[in-house]
Design an enzyme around this catalytic site. Structure first.
Site, mmCIF file in Angstrom:
data_model
loop_
_atom_site.group_PDB
_atom_site.id
_atom_site.type_symbol
_atom_site.label_atom_id
_atom_site.label_comp_id
_atom_site.label_asym_id
_atom_site.label_seq_id
_atom_site.Cartn_x
_atom_site.Cartn_y
_atom_site.Cartn_z
ATOM 1 N N GLY A 122 0.865 -1.181 -0.031
ATOM 2 C CA GLY A 122 -0.015 0.099 -0.124
ATOM 3 C C GLY A 122 0.760 1.193 0.059
ATOM 4 N N SER A 123 0.364 2.289 -0.793
ATOM 5 C CA SER A 123 1.097 3.637 -0.902
ATOM 6 C C SER A 123 2.479 3.525 -1.123
ATOM 7 C CB SER A 123 0.999 4.396 0.511
ATOM 8 O OG SER A 123 1.077 5.761 0.575
ATOM 9 N N SER A 124 3.687 3.742 -0.258
ATOM 10 C CA SER A 124 4.994 3.656 -0.670
ATOM 11 C C SER A 124 5.088 2.129 -1.020
ATOM 12 C CB SER A 124 5.607 3.999 0.530
ATOM 13 O OG SER A 124 7.230 3.804 0.144
ATOM 14 N N HIS A 262 -6.882 8.184 0.199
ATOM 15 C CA HIS A 262 -5.546 7.243 0.186
ATOM 16 C C HIS A 262 -5.846 6.213 1.135
ATOM 17 C CE1 HIS A 262 -1.487 6.780 -0.824
ATOM 18 N NE2 HIS A 262 -0.981 6.958 0.273
#
Ligand SMILES: *[C@@H]1O[C@H](CO)[C@@H](O)[C@H](O)[C@H]1NC(C)=O
Ligand SMILES: *[C@@H]1O[C@H](CO)[C@@H](O)[C@H](O)[C@H]1NC(C)=O
Length: 277
Positions: A122-124, A262
């Site tokens: 997730g994300s990074s 996000h």
């Protein structure tokens, strides 16, 4: 039922030395039922332990239920390095290389079928999933990533490692499918074997990594995997209300989460289905 997992004595940390500067944690279920491996990659300001304990990231429940092993890389910096030349190159010595070493190590340690190596994040961790798919297509079977940016979008012009890139996060790094595909191909020049199947999730009101990155990531992988940028079909309210599943054929699937910000929560069933678990 979610049970608190931090600190979980069954999440094992072996020696980090062979993985350069990052740490590998492993979760082995009581009953191993398959020779498959899932790599779960955390977001910024997180760690393997925190990601493992996050109720929105239910991969260890999946591990218990279906009997696959999960590996949890843990960064020693704020975010994963998805910006340096080292990490954006096959065998370049960066974070992507360290995670690739973990995969190779797990293949022999746990007798994993090399055709059943799956990556999620997730994300990074989603950015790193894209980078791994680009730099180690030879090691990875399929990817299911949540709220990331295209591989090479967070590149640092000064070559710095783990740099934040405002142009990309704001959705201002746009390119043609061909250009985005070239970015991937340049990370492992000359590679002509099979490449991972890609499942890409993004929230329509993501305020951290612009939703525009959904389209850019789709452009990138449809180009690399030889699919059309127009979906074959789009199914509303799939896999749940207000999500839309865009089907680009056997190799690329997009899931657009309407009204979600996000960090789209992991959808274990849909990700496992994409992996074939
Ligand atoms: C941010 O990434 C873009 C590509 O997405 C690149 O062109 C630009 O140089 C990067 N910015 C910095 C400050 O490194
Ligand atoms: C790509 O394919 C060619 C011809 O089949 C082969 O000689 C070459 O080694 C391959 N390159 C890589 C990096 O696998």
């Amino acid at each position: 039922m979610y049970r608190p997992a931090y600190p979980n004595p069954r999440l094992h940390p072996p020696t980090p030395l062979q993985f350069l500067t990052i740490h590998r944690w492993v979760y082995v279920p009581d009953k191993i039922q398959t020779d498959a491996l899932v790599i779960a990659i955390h977001s910024c300001q997180s760690s393997a332990q925190k990601y493992f304990a996050n109720s929105k990231i239910p991969w260890h429940q999946g591990s218990d239920r279906k009997g696959y092993i999960t590996v949890w890389p843990s960064s020693t910096t704020e975010c994963w390095d998805v910006s340096s030349k080292a990490s954006l190159s096959h065998d370049g010595g960066g974070d992507s290389n360290a995670i690739a070493n973990m995969i190779k190590h797990a293949l022999t340690q746990y007798n994993i079928d090399p055709q059943k190596v799956y990556v999620t994040g997730g994300s990074s961790g989603a950015m790193m999933s894209n980078v791994l798919a680009a730099t180690y297509p030879d090691l990875i079977t399929a990817v299911s990533l949540y709220s990331g940016v295209p591989a090479g979008c967070f590149v640092s012009s000064s070559g710095g490692s783990a740099q934040w890139n405002n142009t990309c996060s704001a959705g201002q790094s746009t390119a043609t499918p061909q250009k985005w595909g070239d970015v991937v191909r340049a990370m492992y020049p000359g590679y002509n074997g099979t490449r991972p199947r890609m499942q890409i999730w993004h929230g329509s009101v993501d305020g951290t990594l612009s939703p525009r990155n959904y389209d850019e990531t789709i452009k990138q992988w449809t180009n690399v995997l030889g699919a059309s940028t127009a979906p074959v079909s789009s199914r509303p309210d799939t896999p749940e209300k207000n999500y839309r599943m865009d089907d680009f054929g056997a190799s690329v699937e997009g899931i657009w989460a309407v009204g979600v910000g996000h960090s789209v929560p992991s959808h274990l069933d849909a990700s496992e289905a994409w992996f074939g678990l």
